[in-house]
Structure formats: C-alpha cells, structure tokens
Design an enzyme around this catalytic site. Structure first.
Site, PDB file in Angstrom:
ATOM      1  N   GLU A 146      -4.699  -0.015   0.771  1.00 55.54           N
ATOM      2  CA  GLU A 146      -4.024   1.193   1.257  1.00 55.54           C
ATOM      3  C   GLU A 146      -4.476   1.606   2.656  1.00 55.54           C
ATOM      4  O   GLU A 146      -3.658   2.050   3.465  1.00 55.54           O
ATOM      5  CB  GLU A 146      -4.292   2.340   0.275  1.00 55.54           C
ATOM      6  CG  GLU A 146      -3.553   3.626   0.625  1.00 55.54           C
ATOM      7  CD  GLU A 146      -3.774   4.690  -0.443  1.00 55.54           C
ATOM      8  OE1 GLU A 146      -3.604   5.878  -0.107  1.00 55.54           O
ATOM      9  OE2 GLU A 146      -4.097   4.341  -1.579  1.00 55.54           O
ATOM     10  N   ASP A 147      -5.769   1.449   2.963  1.00 58.74           N
ATOM     11  CA  ASP A 147      -6.315   2.029   4.200  1.00 58.74           C
ATOM     12  C   ASP A 147      -6.800   1.006   5.222  1.00 58.74           C
ATOM     13  O   ASP A 147      -7.308   1.394   6.278  1.00 58.74           O
ATOM     14  CB  ASP A 147      -7.482   2.974   3.853  1.00 58.74           C
ATOM     15  CG  ASP A 147      -7.023   4.191   3.066  1.00 58.74           C
ATOM     16  OD1 ASP A 147      -5.860   4.598   3.250  1.00 58.74           O
ATOM     17  OD2 ASP A 147      -7.819   4.729   2.272  1.00 58.74           O
TER      18      ASP A 147
END
Length: 761
Positions: A76-77
């Site tokens: 996600e990051d």
C-alpha cells in the site's frame, strides 16, 4: 527500535522452531522498502510494522503472521508489489498482505463508499484466513496508541471508525483485552470529559476500597482453600468505556454505580467452577437477577464463565467471574488462544472452524454480508450483524438462535429462514401471543405464526435489529414496489394498444424497449410505471414500430395554460395534468376523459400529498379528479377498475416554502409522556401538528394518527426517521387511506379546504 535478534527471541520464547531466516529476510525487506518514510510523530515509519509484529508475538502467533506484520504496509505505501511478495515470501504470505491492503480510490465517489469497499475486501480476506483479522487488529491497536500525533479531525474520524468496527470485531472474536484498549482510547478521544470523570471516579474508588478489595481477595482464597479448591483470585476494575455504557444503558448517574470492582476466580476444572459458586453464595449475600451461566451456554465468541454479584464486606457490591485457566485464556485472547498455528504449520480452516465457534460464525456472517448488498447498506448491515451483544432464544423444538440485543420476533423469524420472515404475521413468546415489536430476552421460547399470502411492510425496517432481517425486508419491499410499477406500466401500454386496436409480439416489444433505451419489455414497463419514460415518447415509438399515424387528442385549452404538453388545473394552480396517451376501453373511463379540462375540480387522497411525491390522477364520470401519491395502497385496488388514469405533476413556482398537510401513523407504548415525546420529535424537525387521533389497540399500545404540515417530502422523511429512532415507537409510517380518513378529508376545489389556498400565510 526493536532489533532483528530481539524479534527472533520474542518468537523463540513460545516457538523454538522459529524460522529465523524468514523473519530476518522480512525485517530487512520491510526496512528497505519503507526507507526514509516518517510517521506523523516524526519516528521512522518502519517502527510501526515492528510494533505490530511485537503485538502479534504477545498473541503467540506463527511465523507467517509475524512476517505479515512486518510487511503489511509494503504494497500500500511503497513500490512493493504482490508478485514480488509472492516470489520472496510465498503465495500464502502474499495473499494475507494483499488482504490487508486498501483498494484504490480512483473509482470511489465518497469516503463512505471507500470505507465500505475496504471493509468488504477486508472481511472477504478474513473469511479466507483468520490471520488477516489478527494482523489488522494489531495494526489498528498500534495506530490508536499513537493517534495523538494526528490532526484533530482525522483523530476523531479514526477513533469513531475504531469504535464502530474494529473494537466490536475484536470482541466478536473474544479478544477482550484488545477490545477494551481500543474502546478506551477511542472513548478518550471522542468524549474526553466523560472519560476524565469516570477515570477520576475509578481512582477515587480504588483508594477508598483498597482494604475492601484486599479483604475480599483474601477471604475468597482462604474459603476456597478450606474447601479443597486451588484458586487464583484477581481483582480488577472495569474499563472506563464499559462503565460509560452501563450508565447510558441504565440511565443512572456515575455516583450511583456501586459494582465497578470485579474479581476473577480461576480454578482447575469446570466442576470446581460450580463448586466455587456454591461456596461464594453460602459465604455472601447474592444480588438478585445478577447471575449468568456462560459455561452452560457460551457466548457467540466462545466466552465461558459464571457471573454472579455479591454484597461483600462494607456492603460493597462486587462482581465475580468464575472460570478455568483455559476459559480465562480464551476470554483474554479469544481466537488467538486456540493455538491455531503450531510449529509453523499452515492454517487448516476446517479445523479452526471446529475449534472456534466464533470464527465459524464470523465466516458464515461474512458470506451473507458480502453477497449483493449495496454500498450504502453494507456498513449499516455489517454494524448490525457483527457488532452487537447477543441474546439466546429457542425454537419450540429446542434449536438455539443467537440474536443481537434488542432483537424482536421478526429478527428471530429471519434468522430461521428468509421465507419464514417474509410470511410472519405474529409470534408466541413463552406460549403467549405478543406484539412483533416485543424485544426478546435470553431464554425466551419463540414460535412464529405465518401467513403464506403475507409480505413484510416497510415499517418493519424500524423494528428489525439484524442486518439479515433488514436486508430481506428491503428486498421484499423493493420487489413489491417493482411489481406495482410494472403493473402500472403495463396498464399504460395496454391502454395505448387498445386505443389503436393493435398487439405487440415479443420481437416488437423488444424493439420498442431498445428504442427507448431499455434492455427488455419488463424494464420498459417498470420505467413507464416509475415515470422515467412518459406516455408521449412511448406513444411516438409505438406508432413508429406499428406504422401508425400518431393521433392527438384535442382539448379546448388555451395555449397560455400549457407548458411542454402539461395543462394547468385552474381550480388549484398547484397541479398540472397531461393528456393521456391512451385510455381503457371501459365506457366509464372514456366518459371521464371526455369531461377532462383545466377547470375540473380536484380531491386529494386522505393520505395527503407533499411536494416530492409522484402523483397519479384518477378520473370517473361527473367526479372531481382524485389525486393519489404513487405509493398509495388505494391504487392497487384500482388497477382493474373502469377508471381513467391521468399523469399529474406539481406546479410549485412561487409556492416552494408553503406548508402542505399529510397524515402519519405510529404505534406507541402506553406510558406517561409518550405524546409529549412524539410532539417534541415532530417539532424538532420544524413540522407542525394540525390534528391528532388516538385509539387503543391493546392495554399496552396506542395507535396515534397525526395530520402534520411539512414543506416537502424531504422534511416528511426527516420527521419519520426521527420518530423511528424514538424509544417506545413502532410502525412509524405515512398513513394509509383507512387510517388517514379517520382524521382528515383533503379536497382541492378552491372552496372546501383552504390548506392549499394561495392566500394562506
């Protein structure tokens, strides 16, 4: 920051066969991917996945779970991909990490939609592997512990989401310690004044009753030892949020709470639990009504314990929880206490389901929640279905049904089967016929009374407490509404076909539907019935397909009184009508249409209509036009009658803010102050009460019918929603013709009723 070897040592403490190489590789990979990223606190971002992994070691989870804790934010990051995770750590770990990754928001139009879709994805992943849930809860717990570094608005939003979803989800899985911490942190942020007041009271009580706590603990241990029972006695203080909940539920002041101190008595076996109970009840006085046996009937989250409340030394109330070591471990750690993963073995979901009723029940519930609910309903249903304390009721044959607190026989019926719920007309509770609004209690025996010709009314949505019941009711109501609009659309088309003396075969019907942008004849008729396709374009396309010359009905109407084919009704100036595209072959319908002009009188159904309602006009010879809202039950009886149907719409230019009368009905518990409560709720929505009729329907219930004034349908909807949330009220809805006729006769001919007179106010 925790070092690699420290993490490995944490896991080795409970799993000597730890895969050190796997943990070290995940540690290095996550640290490299997060690189120089910072959290809101200014700490390196990598500190967060490390803390999540540390929380998972406290739950004694397997190597794969610890690795997922380290990697859970990489996709996600960072620039990490699912394919890369699969290649380096295996598809099993990749699938769990992907289940924890939020979906992209490019196609989502609101934060609520994003939240619903992310929760849907998370629940689906949980149903495949319980470790997704355990890692997600650990992730949320560490985020909550560091929430003070976030901006106030975001802090409040995250705390509310935690209170609504993640804390109850931890409770559903029996992880009470984690649930309490999540609730208390959220409570401190959402209601800081209440939190501080309760904490201060707890500190005061602990100081005041320190000796009493020690005395009870000592006496319990000595008494049980004398009876040959080896026990551990642990004193505890209830959490601030659980105390706040009790204050709210019982409507009492903080100073009135006297049992905020509790004791856990841990013994060696189930037999000793009941032996201990006898010893306690012999030694101290028991508070009546405060005994619960969750060993005989465990909670839905596998919680087992005996609860009782005694009056101890100094007349201080104390709650006792009596359980075994295994029960205590499950009570604190829930599903994580089942040792689901041993020696690094892969998950066996069938075994997990057998060992943990909570997880098996959760998977079944998730399957229901994620099957077809719309985004706007999904969050509501999820909160209703997953996150409420439960009561346990029985069928006449002894089948146990678990339901949320506040559930009614309607929820019980739908828990048995959707068809049973749809056809429910009554219920016997412990042998007595009681209203369907009756809230069930644990131990009730419920027998459902059915009528196979019955369908659920929309007001059941205000009664049902479970997401399954509400979803089924809405589905049945939508189906009934679709059937009504289909019948109306079929009526309009048949009138046109009868007027022209032609018929449509299946091919022509499909061509007609496609010409008007519909996929099928049924979709077309539903759209016509809903007013999405008017009679004029329908007649035009029909004439084109059948090769007919379009005929127009000529009325002696001044051009100034028309607007896009709609003619003003001079008798009220509030409505316009459109010349029907066709008529029924009945002589009365033809005679009625021949008398149609813009001076015709108007009578509105006793239910009343308000701006926003879709309208239908019914014409009979030598009678004023009767205007009904499209939802009126009276229209069902008119489907096959020899009457003329006329399209009617509002003409509100310059009259947008004036009041309009309509009628609502409800059932109210017969108690002092109920009428004042209803009046206050209506006034809070800025609506006015014109008239009221009350009638007793049973010794405990009244039916109340109100004629109220509102500006439009939106305000009326606000009034109904506010009343549905009011305690003691049920069956809140717009009145039907029969109920409305008891209170009001609404006629629009310019003479009889002045509510719609332009001079008013």
């Amino acid at each position: 920051m925790m070092r690699q070897y420290e993490l490995v040592e944490r896991v080795q403490a409970y799993n000597p066969n730890v895969d050190e190489q796997l943990l070290n590789k995940a540690y290095v990979y996550a640290m490299q991917k997060h690189g120089s990223q910072k959290r809101a606190s200014g700490d390196p971002y990598f500190n967060h996945p490390l803390e999540v992994a540390a929380i998972l070691t406290e739950l004694k989870l397997d190597d794969a779970s610890i690795v997922v804790g380290l990697l859970h934010d990489t996709i996600e990051d960072t620039d990490a991909t699912r394919a890369e995770i699969d290649q380096l750590f295996g598809a099993e770990i990749g699938a769990i990490v992907d289940g924890l990754t939020k979906i992209e928001r490019l196609n989502l139009v609101s934060r609520e939609e994003a939240q619903a879709e992310n929760l849907r994805k998370l629940l689906l992943a949980i149903s495949q592997d319980v470790r997704v849930l355990l890692v997600k809860l650990a992730d949320r717990l560490h985020n909550m512990r560091t929430l003070q570094y976030m901006p106030p608005e975001k802090r409040t939003r995250i705390a509310q989401e935690t209170m609504d979803i993640y804390a109850p989800l931890a409770g559903r899985m029996g992880m009470q310690d984690m649930r309490s911490e999540l609730e208390d942190i959220s409570f401190k942020i959402l209601q800081p004044e209440h939190y501080q007041a309760i904490v201060a009271r707890l500190d005061e009580m602990q100081a005041t009753y320190r000796e009493t706590i020690a005395t009870i603990s000592t006496e319990l241990s000595e008494r049980l030892s004398a009876e040959g029972i080896t026990a551990r006695v642990k004193a505890r203080v209830k959490s601030p949020f659980s105390i706040f909940n009790k204050i709210e539920r019982k409507s009492i002041a903080l100073e009135q709470l006297s049992d905020m101190i509790g004791f856990r008595v841990i013994v060696g076996s189930t037999d000793e639990c009941y032996h201990t109970l006898g010893v306690v009840h012999t030694k101290w006085k028991v508070v009546p009504g405060r005994f619960k046996d969750y060993i005989s009937v465990p909670k839905h989250n596998d919680y087992q314990s005996i609860h009782t409340t005694i009056v101890g030394p100094g007349r201080q109330r104390a709650e006792l929880q009596i359980r075994t070591e295994e029960m205590d471990r499950i009570a604190e750690f829930g599903i994580a206490a089942h040792a689901l993963y041993k020696d690094g073995a892969s998950a066996d979901l069938s075994r997990i389901e057998n060992e943990s009723h909570a997880y098996g029940s959760l998977r079944s519930t998730i399957a229901h929640l994620t099957a077809g609910n719309s985004t706007e309903d999904f969050l509501e249903y999820t909160k209703l279905e997953l996150f409420q304390d439960q009561v346990f009721c029985f069928t006449p044959r002894g089948r146990l049904i678990a339901l949320p607190r506040g559930a009614t026989p309607i929820d019980f019926a739908y828990a048995l089967h959707t068809d049973i719920g749809d056809t429910t007309v009554g219920a016997k509770i412990n042998g007595a016929i009681l209203p369907l609004v009756t809230q069930l209690r644990s131990g009730d025996e419920v027998e459902i009374i059915r009528d196979h010709n019955h369908m659920p009314p929309i007001n059941w949505l205000g009664i049902a407490a479970t997401g399954k019941a509400r979803a089924a009711i809405r589905r049945a109501v939508r189906h009934a509404a679709t059937q009504r609009t289909f019948a109306l659309g079929e009526h309009v088309l048949n009138m046109m076909l009868e007027r022209e003396g032609v018929m449509l075969d299946d091919t022509e019907a499909k061509t007609l539907a496609e010409a008007l942008g519909m996929a099928s004849r049924r979709d077309l008729l539903i759209a016509v019935g809903e007013g999405k396709i008017g009679a004029e374009p329908l007649a035009t396309e029909l004439a084109s397909i059948k090769g007919l010359r379009k005929r127009r009905r000529k009325l002696d109407l001044p051009v100034a009184d028309t607007a896009d084919g709609w003619f003003a009704l001079r008798s009220t100036d509030l409505f316009r009508f459109r010349v029907p595209g066709g008529q029924r072959s009945g002589p009365h319908a033809k005679a009625a249409l021949s008398q149609l002009d813009f001076h015709i009188g108007v009578t509105v159904s006793a239910e009343g209509v308000v701006p926003g309602d879709r309208l239908v006009g019914i014409l009979q010879p030598d009678q004023p036009m009767q205007i009904y809202p499209i939802h009126s039950e009276a229209l069902i009886d008119l489907h096959d009658s020899d009457v003329a149907w006329v399209d009617v719409r509002w003409n509100l230019a310059g009259r947008e803010d004036r009041p309009y009368a309509t009628v609502i009905s409800m059932e109210s518990v017969n108690k002092p102050g109920s009428l004042a409560q209803i009046s206050a709720a209506i006034a809070a929505c800025d609506a006015n009460i014109n008239n009221l009729v009350m009638r007793m329907i049973s010794p405990d219930f009244h039916q109340m019918i109100f004629e109220i004034e509102v500006r439009d349908l939106a305000q009326l909807t606000d009034v109904l929603a506010t009343l549905k949330r009011s305690p003691g009220l049920s069956a809140v809805q717009r009145a039907g013709v029969r109920e409305a006729s008891m209170i009001s006769t609404l006629e629009w001919d310019g003479k009889v009723d002045k509510r719609f007179n332009d001079d008013k106010r």
